[in-house]
Write a protein that holds these residues in place. Structure first.
Motif, PDB file in Angstrom:
ATOM      1  N   VAL A 226      14.121  71.321 -19.711  1.00 47.48           N
ATOM      2  CA  VAL A 226      12.795  71.668 -19.621  1.00 47.48           C
ATOM      3  C   VAL A 226      11.682  70.414 -19.986  1.00 47.48           C
ATOM      4  O   VAL A 226      10.626  70.434 -19.656  1.00 47.48           O
ATOM      5  CB  VAL A 226      12.473  72.970 -20.788  1.00 47.48           C
ATOM      6  N   TYR A 227      11.901  69.793 -20.944  1.00 47.98           N
ATOM      7  CA  TYR A 227      11.305  68.718 -21.316  1.00 47.98           C
ATOM      8  C   TYR A 227      11.335  67.814 -19.968  1.00 47.98           C
ATOM      9  O   TYR A 227       9.957  67.403 -19.717  1.00 47.98           O
ATOM     10  CB  TYR A 227      12.064  67.847 -22.336  1.00 47.98           C
ATOM     11  N   SER A 228      12.162  67.559 -19.305  1.00 48.45           N
ATOM     12  CA  SER A 228      12.276  66.720 -18.233  1.00 48.45           C
ATOM     13  C   SER A 228      11.405  67.255 -17.090  1.00 48.45           C
ATOM     14  O   SER A 228      10.741  66.558 -16.421  1.00 48.45           O
ATOM     15  CB  SER A 228      13.459  66.281 -17.597  1.00 48.45           C
ATOM     16  N   VAL A 229      11.664  68.481 -16.617  1.00 47.71           N
ATOM     17  CA  VAL A 229      10.912  69.153 -15.579  1.00 47.71           C
ATOM     18  C   VAL A 229       9.321  69.230 -16.106  1.00 47.71           C
ATOM     19  O   VAL A 229       8.554  68.835 -15.115  1.00 47.71           O
ATOM     20  CB  VAL A 229      11.238  70.625 -15.657  1.00 47.71           C
ATOM     21  N   ALA A 230       8.689  69.261 -17.373  1.00 43.77           N
ATOM     22  CA  ALA A 230       7.242  69.278 -17.688  1.00 43.77           C
ATOM     23  C   ALA A 230       6.853  67.962 -17.414  1.00 43.77           C
ATOM     24  O   ALA A 230       5.614  67.758 -17.000  1.00 43.77           O
ATOM     25  CB  ALA A 230       7.253  69.571 -19.139  1.00 43.77           C
ATOM     26  N   MET A 231       7.798  66.869 -17.807  1.00 45.48           N
ATOM     27  CA  MET A 231       7.398  65.386 -17.498  1.00 45.48           C
ATOM     28  C   MET A 231       7.234  65.115 -16.137  1.00 45.48           C
ATOM     29  O   MET A 231       6.308  64.552 -15.586  1.00 45.48           O
ATOM     30  CB  MET A 231       8.303  64.384 -18.049  1.00 45.48           C
ATOM     31  N   LEU A 232       8.123  65.698 -15.298  1.00 47.24           N
ATOM     32  CA  LEU A 232       7.999  65.511 -13.577  1.00 47.24           C
ATOM     33  C   LEU A 232       6.786  66.187 -13.060  1.00 47.24           C
ATOM     34  O   LEU A 232       6.158  65.342 -12.231  1.00 47.24           O
ATOM     35  CB  LEU A 232       9.190  65.975 -12.951  1.00 47.24           C
ATOM     36  N   ILE A 233       6.297  67.189 -13.664  1.00 47.55           N
ATOM     37  CA  ILE A 233       5.049  67.578 -13.160  1.00 47.55           C
ATOM     38  C   ILE A 233       3.910  67.194 -13.542  1.00 47.55           C
ATOM     39  O   ILE A 233       2.809  66.842 -12.877  1.00 47.55           O
ATOM     40  CB  ILE A 233       5.110  69.258 -13.750  1.00 47.55           C
ATOM     41  N   MET A 234       3.797  66.576 -14.897  1.00 48.35           N
ATOM     42  CA  MET A 234       2.837  66.153 -15.449  1.00 48.35           C
ATOM     43  C   MET A 234       2.369  64.537 -15.124  1.00 48.35           C
ATOM     44  O   MET A 234       1.228  64.134 -15.312  1.00 48.35           O
ATOM     45  CB  MET A 234       2.685  66.252 -16.896  1.00 48.35           C
ATOM     46  N   LYS A 235       3.411  63.868 -14.877  1.00 55.33           N
ATOM     47  CA  LYS A 235       3.613  62.289 -15.171  1.00 55.33           C
ATOM     48  C   LYS A 235       2.435  61.767 -14.001  1.00 55.33           C
ATOM     49  O   LYS A 235       1.525  60.903 -14.497  1.00 55.33           O
ATOM     50  CB  LYS A 235       4.688  61.706 -14.826  1.00 55.33           C
ATOM     51  N   PRO A 236       2.322  62.093 -12.818  1.00 49.99           N
ATOM     52  CA  PRO A 236       1.503  61.584 -11.834  1.00 49.99           C
ATOM     53  C   PRO A 236      -0.070  61.710 -12.234  1.00 49.99           C
ATOM     54  O   PRO A 236      -0.811  60.841 -12.132  1.00 49.99           O
ATOM     55  CB  PRO A 236       1.762  62.271 -10.504  1.00 49.99           C
ATOM     56  N   PHE A 237      -0.234  62.887 -12.677  1.00 42.00           N
ATOM     57  CA  PHE A 237      -1.626  63.222 -13.193  1.00 42.00           C
ATOM     58  C   PHE A 237      -1.944  62.524 -14.119  1.00 42.00           C
ATOM     59  O   PHE A 237      -3.326  61.866 -14.525  1.00 42.00           O
ATOM     60  CB  PHE A 237      -1.656  64.582 -13.480  1.00 42.00           C
ATOM     61  N   VAL A 238      -1.070  62.253 -15.334  1.00 48.58           N
ATOM     62  CA  VAL A 238      -1.374  61.550 -16.464  1.00 48.58           C
ATOM     63  C   VAL A 238      -1.587  60.138 -16.202  1.00 48.58           C
ATOM     64  O   VAL A 238      -2.547  59.713 -16.787  1.00 48.58           O
ATOM     65  CB  VAL A 238      -0.159  61.957 -17.645  1.00 48.58           C
ATOM     66  N   GLY A 239      -0.980  59.747 -15.283  1.00 44.80           N
ATOM     67  CA  GLY A 239      -1.053  58.275 -14.920  1.00 44.80           C
ATOM     68  C   GLY A 239      -2.462  57.955 -14.375  1.00 44.80           C
ATOM     69  O   GLY A 239      -3.125  57.049 -14.780  1.00 44.80           O
ATOM     70  N   LYS A 240      -2.807  58.875 -13.517  1.00 45.01           N
ATOM     71  CA  LYS A 240      -4.388  58.738 -12.825  1.00 45.01           C
ATOM     72  C   LYS A 240      -5.575  58.841 -14.115  1.00 45.01           C
ATOM     73  O   LYS A 240      -6.441  58.172 -13.812  1.00 45.01           O
ATOM     74  CB  LYS A 240      -4.531  59.719 -11.935  1.00 45.01           C
TER      75      LYS A 240
END
Length: 399
Positions: free
Chosen positions: A250-264
């Protein structure tokens, strides 16, 4: 021509992403099983945290040298040797019988871990165009995330069905696949020329003191990573929480979803807008975990950890690379990883002693308080910098 130079998705970059993913899977297969493995070798439970963290302590000692090597020597050769040593350590775990030999393998694994951890990221950024460095680092992070997503559950299944020895052999096999992929990655080493070639080695080649606050912050994030990686499975057994290894997925899936948006968001608004919510939300997640007696709050805590440590640590790494530039990419990454090593090393020791004298609930609650303390320190130390930036912006607007 400019479009071609700025192309991110090249064959070398894709291959190096696969290498990072497989290496992550191999590592996270082994970490959760380490306390049980050590007990099976006759080591008291109270010492499992100390011995498990030997890897991080040795890595901490080696990390500054790994950064200096990454900036000065052939990255591909360094990466090959470090992965070969990691594969040898996995084989060592599978074959050793005596506790002294286990400790010896753990120390060697720490050396390999320090070098491979630094060079994997530095080597990957060698194939990222300078104008797309933040984007490239985010994808490197996503590849590594696959390790946390797949590794723990896969390792748990293998150890339960096939035994601990086959777990280590499988992890070693993944390292050997990485070696084959490293061999075929096209890479041209360019020797340093001009002023940099004759530059004497200084302290700044080993540690970037301008990143000291980030070393502390990323270390605090990783402190919890060290606790959860090694003791979450045991926590689930004590509390009677089935399938608790799903936390990592669950931690990894949440990160996969959020990471591109967080970087921007970080590129647009700066690191502060990432770190302040990260500390607060991560602390709430630890409070949830401390009071969890079923799977649902554990999985919610996993999402909160992704928002906190999962987004905070990569944000710090990206900011560090931006501050020092690509020429000092190796020392930027290794300096951040020094903080991670400290956190990973201290976390299991803290956990083993607190659990031994109290319980898992107290352990997670104490860590939540530490996160809130870290947030206070960050706000206090960056207040002057923030005020200075605001004055500059107001002055420009006034003109």
């Amino acid at each position: 021509m400019d479009k071609e130079q700025n192309r991110l998705w090249t064959v070398p970059f894709i291959l190096v992403l696969f290498v990072n993913a497989l290496n992550g899977i191999s590592s996270y297969m082994v970490n959760p099983a380490m306390p049980e493995f050590l007990v099976s070798k006759g080591i008291p439970f109270a010492l499992t945290g100390l011995i498990s963290s030997l890897l991080s302590w040795v890595a901490l000692a080696m990390r500054p040298f790994s950064g200096a090597m990454s900036d000065r020597f052939n990255k591909k050769k360094i990466m090959f040797v470090s992965y070969l040593a990691t594969a040898a350590c996995m084989l060592g775990y599978a074959l050793v019988q005596k506790s002294a030999a286990v400790i010896g393998v753990r120390i060697l694994h720490g050396v390999a871990f320090a070098v491979s951890g630094t060079i994997s990221m530095v080597f990957a950024t060698s194939f990222v165009p300078e104008k797309r460095i933040a984007e490239g680092i985010s994808y490197i992070g996503i590849a590594s995330l696959l390790g946390t997503m797949i590794g723990p559950q896969l390792g748990s299944s293998i150890s339960q069905q096939l035994g601990m020895r086959n777990l280590f052999l499988t992890a070693g096999g993944l390292c050997l696949i990485c070696l084959l992929m490293i061999v075929v990655i096209p890479y041209q080493f360019v020797e340093q020329k001009g002023k940099r070639a004759g530059k004497k080695i200084t302290f700044s080649d080993f540690f970037a003191k301008e990143l000291l606050i980030y070393v502390f912050l990323i270390g605090l994030f990783s402190f919890g990573n060290g606790i959860i990686s090694y003791y979450l499975i045991n926590f689930g057994e004590v509390r009677g929480i089935a399938n608790i290894a799903l936390f990592f997925t669950v931690y990894s899936v949440a990160m996969l979803i959020m990471k591109p948006f967080v970087g921007k968001l970080q590129d647009a608004r700066g690191i502060r807008v990432i770190l302040i919510p990260a500390f607060l939300i991560y602390a709430v997640g630890m409070v949830l975990l401390a009071n969890a007696y079923s799977l649902t709050p554990v999985l919610i805590a996993a999402v909160f950890k992704a928002i906190g440590q999962g987004n905070g640590s990569p944000a710090i790494q990206a900011e560090s690379v931006k501050k020092l530039g690509l020429e000092r990419n190796g020392v930027a990454i290794s300096t951040c990883l020094i903080g991670q090593d400290l956190g990973n090393a201290l976390g299991p020791i803290f956990a083993s002693y607190v659990v031994n004298f109290s319980n898992y609930g107290s352990m997670f609650m104490l860590y939540a308080l530490m996160l809130l303390g870290g947030l206070g320190i960050y706000i206090g130390t960056t207040r002057k910098e923030t005020q200075s930036k605001r004055k500059t912006i107001l002055a420009k607007e006034g003109n």
